[in-house]
Design a protein around this motif. Structure first.
Motif, PDB file in Angstrom:
ATOM      1  N   ILE A 195      27.054  43.350  46.454  1.00 42.24           N
ATOM      2  CA  ILE A 195      27.681  42.694  47.334  1.00 42.24           C
ATOM      3  C   ILE A 195      29.093  42.995  47.431  1.00 42.24           C
ATOM      4  CG2 ILE A 195      28.551  41.444  49.203  1.00 42.24           C
ATOM      5  CD1 ILE A 195      25.650  40.108  48.881  1.00 42.24           C
TER       6      ILE A 195
ATOM      7  N   THR B  22      32.901  43.246  48.725  1.00 39.40           N
ATOM      8  CA  THR B  22      33.652  42.537  49.942  1.00 39.40           C
ATOM      9  C   THR B  22      35.306  43.712  50.748  1.00 39.40           C
ATOM     10  OG1 THR B  22      35.808  41.800  47.996  1.00 39.40           O
ATOM     11  CG2 THR B  22      34.381  40.342  48.593  1.00 39.40           C
TER      12      THR B  22
ATOM     13  N   PRO C  23      18.387  41.252  51.070  1.00 41.07           N
ATOM     14  CA  PRO C  23      19.952  40.791  50.905  1.00 41.07           C
ATOM     15  C   PRO C  23      20.437  41.454  50.488  1.00 41.07           C
ATOM     16  CG  PRO C  23      18.006  40.402  49.383  1.00 41.07           C
ATOM     17  CD  PRO C  23      17.275  40.983  50.244  1.00 41.07           C
TER      18      PRO C  23
ATOM     19  N   HIS D 235      26.286  39.385  52.514  1.00 43.86           N
ATOM     20  CA  HIS D 235      27.237  39.106  51.997  1.00 43.86           C
ATOM     21  C   HIS D 235      27.332  37.379  52.570  1.00 43.86           C
ATOM     22  CE1 HIS D 235      29.211  38.781  56.111  1.00 43.86           C
ATOM     23  NE2 HIS D 235      28.602  40.106  56.216  1.00 43.86           N
ATOM     24  N   MET D 236      28.635  37.177  51.483  1.00 44.62           N
ATOM     25  CA  MET D 236      28.479  35.454  52.376  1.00 44.62           C
ATOM     26  C   MET D 236      29.830  35.313  53.361  1.00 44.62           C
ATOM     27  SD  MET D 236      28.377  34.260  47.863  1.00 44.62           S
ATOM     28  CE  MET D 236      28.017  32.593  48.347  1.00 44.62           C
TER      29      MET D 236
ATOM     30  N   ALA E 139      24.461  28.720  50.752  1.00 42.10           N
ATOM     31  CA  ALA E 139      24.823  28.778  49.323  1.00 42.10           C
ATOM     32  C   ALA E 139      25.074  27.240  48.364  1.00 42.10           C
ATOM     33  CB  ALA E 139      26.100  29.566  48.685  1.00 42.10           C
TER      34      ALA E 139
ATOM     35  N   CYS F 204      28.827  27.471  53.542  1.00 37.44           N
ATOM     36  CA  CYS F 204      27.782  29.471  53.234  1.00 37.44           C
ATOM     37  C   CYS F 204      26.633  29.413  52.918  1.00 37.44           C
ATOM     38  CB  CYS F 204      28.882  29.122  51.662  1.00 37.44           C
ATOM     39  SG  CYS F 204      28.828  31.029  50.926  1.00 37.44           S
TER      40      CYS F 204
ATOM     41  N   ILE G 182      24.587  33.027  52.982  1.00 36.37           N
ATOM     42  CA  ILE G 182      24.654  34.684  52.813  1.00 36.37           C
ATOM     43  C   ILE G 182      23.164  35.310  53.583  1.00 36.37           C
ATOM     44  CG2 ILE G 182      22.428  33.761  50.972  1.00 36.37           C
ATOM     45  CD1 ILE G 182      24.077  35.881  49.044  1.00 36.37           C
TER      46      ILE G 182
ATOM     47  N   LEU H  68      26.410  35.496  44.402  1.00 45.29           N
ATOM     48  CA  LEU H  68      25.899  35.709  44.509  1.00 45.29           C
ATOM     49  C   LEU H  68      25.859  36.602  43.199  1.00 45.29           C
ATOM     50  CD1 LEU H  68      23.029  37.031  46.050  1.00 45.29           C
ATOM     51  CD2 LEU H  68      24.240  38.736  46.997  1.00 45.29           C
TER      52      LEU H  68
ATOM     53  N   VAL I  92      21.687  32.834  43.774  1.00 44.75           N
ATOM     54  CA  VAL I  92      23.070  32.982  44.269  1.00 44.75           C
ATOM     55  C   VAL I  92      23.282  31.293  43.323  1.00 44.75           C
ATOM     56  CG1 VAL I  92      22.323  31.682  46.702  1.00 44.75           C
ATOM     57  CG2 VAL I  92      24.330  31.654  46.621  1.00 44.75           C
TER      58      VAL I  92
END
Length: 749
Positions: free
Chosen positions: A420, A422, A585, A589-590, A620, A645, A647, A678, A734
């Motif tokens: 993942i 960002t 998954p 993203h988170m 998470a 949080c 995911i 993660l 995670v």
């Protein structure tokens, strides 16, 4: 009297067009039956039927009026591209993602270069070499899909990647056809002309797509209760031919217009129904097209160019397979899937015929190129099913023969490529600003062009006509001018950046640039209708109107936008009601959210809320003041002020946010960096092998949760806790950053 008058019009002999069409269809019919019996692709049957009906085979009746057959063949190309557009849709291009795009682009660049070089080595002229490279770069959608159906592999992971690559290839083939036409006319490769052609293509594609999505689905939706199957077929073909005419009038290939209208209709709820209605028409004219291709086969030419046919066949099979496999590896696919995808794309087909036909119609390619390409296509069509079957054993052989270090590096690269990533705040802001500026500028320029062409000539010489014309143009363009210059974009991200003093300058420049660009367009419109002095006064009045009525412009634009998005998403919404989208998954993203004081979720346990079951997200951690609860159990309750949080994929997070909004949950203004991450872990600890996920106690050792497993290129979302772990598994967990790092290093037992 009626019979007497009509009698002279009856001729004793059939017109050549009718007799030729009868000969073509009869020959094609028998060829289709034969090739269906021997279980070979029907396209080959059409090619052989064309050869028999052509002028190069003396022992069979021949077509007399080849010019008329060429016209039928052009109609066949139009319907082939229209049907291809119905299966395409521009939204599919977005959904196939980077994997298919990297695979297709790598393949096309490699094969265009390789084809050009091979052509030069054989002593062909530059234009033949250029067309050859493009022809060899496009795989056959029809042949591949048929082979997948017959072999029963369409549901496998690699098949999805191949189909995605074919989608990207199709749109790039359209672009290359436009560029080849430009080069053929100028007889030289001019950077400025190519750049202009690309800009022109992007401009008209945007205008046609936006306008088409706005009007066509609305027309079909409102007329649905009036349309029988017959009327719907006629209307669809009429829309196709209208777009064909528009494309031809602005200097593009008619096939491009057919493809665009097909892709527009593909976004409607009636797309599948229209596709079924058009299929018999497409099959009929498509058969004529492929038969006309077969008529071009000259045995003498094939004998003379047998060596190039053999060389090009090897180039296609080896070059396509290798370049596609490398592209798949670069996109992050495991070795097995990359090899399977590569060997599946090792042929040329219908698009290659269309591009070869383009070269002949423009009179820029040699006579031998067309039959040579037909021969190469026929051979690679025969080999396709065997190449698809070869994928799995070839990947196994490579895994055994390649150095172990290489295999391990490929596996790690595949896992890292799927990790993942960002997206920075600045990236979001810049993407949003660029999208708004480019889209609305194209729409505004399109309206200005139409106004200059159709409204301005009507008001020339009229006393008040110029004022009326300018007013009409400004009224039409006003909501788009407002969106370009005044609409708020990426509000949260812009606010976040504006709070940082160092970032304020660039943000102000972006906002100012949008306003200046809008001002320029207003001034340009007024200058078309008035002298500079009057235009300046009118500009001041127009600006005052824009700032006095912002709410009205806002409401009008959003009404247009809602209508467009409703038409664009109608088909997807209808499908979503039937089946839930399969998500993994690796697309996600988170994201962090705060529980509002008045939230309806406060006080409930995670088991009661069933967020994972309903939406597919995993939690998470829960941060409660100074306490952080990592990977909370199902009995954990949510309380007002909690920070959670989650995911999930973009789709899941968006759906989750909507669910939270309905329960009065707000997103936090800022998110502190968390110790919960993660991460993917290759299973090296021998103590885990042969144990279930629950028995391995990974959750207890890492304060983590296993959300996915990759095993031999196959990926599983939310694996069952009783699943047995195997050597080489890649786990997606995670959990606590430090504990996961220790587990990765083998320090946890």
């Amino acid at each position: 009297m009626f019979l007497t008058a009509a009698a002279p019009s009856v001729t004793p002999h059939l017109q050549p067009l009718i007799s030729d069409l009868g000969l073509i269809l009869i020959t094609a019919g028998f060829a289709v039956l034969l090739f269906k019996k021997i279980k070979q692709p029907l396209v080959l049957g059409y090619l052989i039927a064309g050869f028999l009906a052509g002028n190069h085979f003396d022992f069979f009746p021949s077509v007399k009026d080849t010019h008329s057959v060429e016209i039928w063949a052009q109609i066949g190309v139009i319907f082939l591209l229209f049907s291809l557009g119905l299966e395409f849709s521009f939204k599919k291009l977005v959904k196939v993602g980077g994997t298919a795009s990297i695979t297709a682009i790598t393949q096309i660049i490699t094969m265009v270069a390789l084809g050009f070089i091979v052509g030069k080595l054989m002593g062909w002229k530059n234009m033949d070499c250029l067309f050859l490279g493009v022809i060899l770069s496009i795989s056959s959608t029809t042949i591949i899909l048929k082979a997948f159906d017959e072999l029963g592999v369409k549901a496998q992971k690699f098949a999805g990647n191949v189909i995605g690559a074919l989608i990207v290839q199709d749109i790039l083939a359209i672009l290359m056809m436009v560029l080849l036409s430009t080069i053929a006319v100028s007889q030289q490769v001019s950077g400025s002309e190519l750049f202009y052609s690309v800009l022109k293509l992007v401009f008209f594609l945007t205008i046609w797509f936006v306008g088409g999505i706005f009007f066509v689905p609305t027309l079909l939706k409102n007329a649905k209760h009036l349309l029988s199957d017959e009327m719907l077929l006629i209307l669809s073909i009429a829309l196709c031919l209208v777009m064909v005419t528009l494309a031809a009038n602005v200097g593009f290939s008619p096939a491009l217009g057919a493809f665009i209208m097909g892709s527009i209709i593909a976004e409607t709820t009636q797309a599948e129904h229209i596709e079924n209605l058009v299929k018999p028409v497409k099959d009929l004219f498509g058969a004529v097209f492929f038969v006309s291709v077969g008529m071009m086969i000259n045995p003498d030419t094939l004998v003379d160019y047998a060596f190039p046919v053999v060389i090009l066949t090897l180039v296609v099979i080896i070059g396509q397979s290798t370049s596609s496999a490398i592209g798949s590896l670069l996109s992050g696919q495991p070795l097995k899937q990359a090899v399977q995808a590569g060997v599946s794309l090792s042929q040329i087909g219908e698009f290659s015929f269309i591009i070869a036909t383009l070269g002949l119609s423009l009179d820029v390619t040699s006579d031998f190129l067309y039959p040579t390409i037909v021969a190469v296509s026929a051979i690679t069509t025969f080999t396709t099913p065997y190449m698809v079957k070869l994928g799995t054993p070839l990947s196994v052989l490579l895994e055994k023969k390649l150095p172990r270090k290489w295999i391990k590096n490929i596996q790690n690269y595949s896992a890292n490529a799927e990790a993942i990533k960002t997206v920075s705040t600045w990236q979001i802001v810049l993407q949003s600003f660029l999208f708004q500026i480019i889209l609305h500028s194209i729409i505004i320029i399109g309206i200005i062009v139409l106004s200059t062409r159709y409204i301005l000539p009507l008001v020339e010489g009229s006393k008040f006509g110029h004022a009326v014309g300018a007013l009409i143009t400004l009224v039409i363009v006003s909501p788009f001018l407002w969106a370009l210059s005044l609409r708020k974009i990426a509000v949260d991200e812009v606010s976040e950046l504006f709070e940082r003093r160092k970032q304020r300058g660039p943000i102000v420049v972006l906002i100012f640039f949008r306003m200046v660009l809008g001002l320029f367009f207003v001034g340009f419109i007024l200058n078309n209708f008035f002298s500079p002095g009057i235009a300046f006064l009118a500009l001041i009045g127009a600006l005052l109107a824009y700032f006095i009525f912002p709410k009205q412009l806002h409401a009008r634009y959003h009404k247009i936008e809602r209508h467009f998005l409703s038409n664009l998403n109608d088909r997807e919404i209808a499908k979503e009601k039937k089946t839930r989208r399969d998500l993994t998954p690796w697309d996600g993203h988170m994201a962090t959210f705060d529980i509002a004081d008045a939230s309806n979720l406060a006080g409930k346990t995670l088991e009661e809320l069933q967020m994972r079951e309903k939406i597919g997200i995993n939690i998470a951690f829960i941060k409660r003041g100074e306490i952080t609860i990592n990977v909370p159990s199902r009995n954990e309750r949510l309380f007002p002020g909690d920070e959670i949080c989650v995911i999930g994929t973009d789709f899941q997070v968006k759906k989750f946010k909507k669910y939270l909004d309905q329960n009065e949950i707000e997103a936090p203004e800022s998110v502190e960096e968390s110790d919960i991450v993660l991460q993917h872990l290759e299973l090296k600890n021998e103590s885990f092998i042969g144990k279930s996920i629950r028995e391995s106690q990974i959750r207890e050792k890492t304060s983590g949760l296993v959300v996915g497993i990759e095993r031999e290129g196959r990926r599983m979302l939310n694996p069952d806790s009783h699943l047995i772990l195997e050597q080489g598994d890649i786990l997606w967990v995670v959990g606590d950053k430090k504990l996961l790092a220790s587990l990765a290093k083998g320090k946890l037992n």
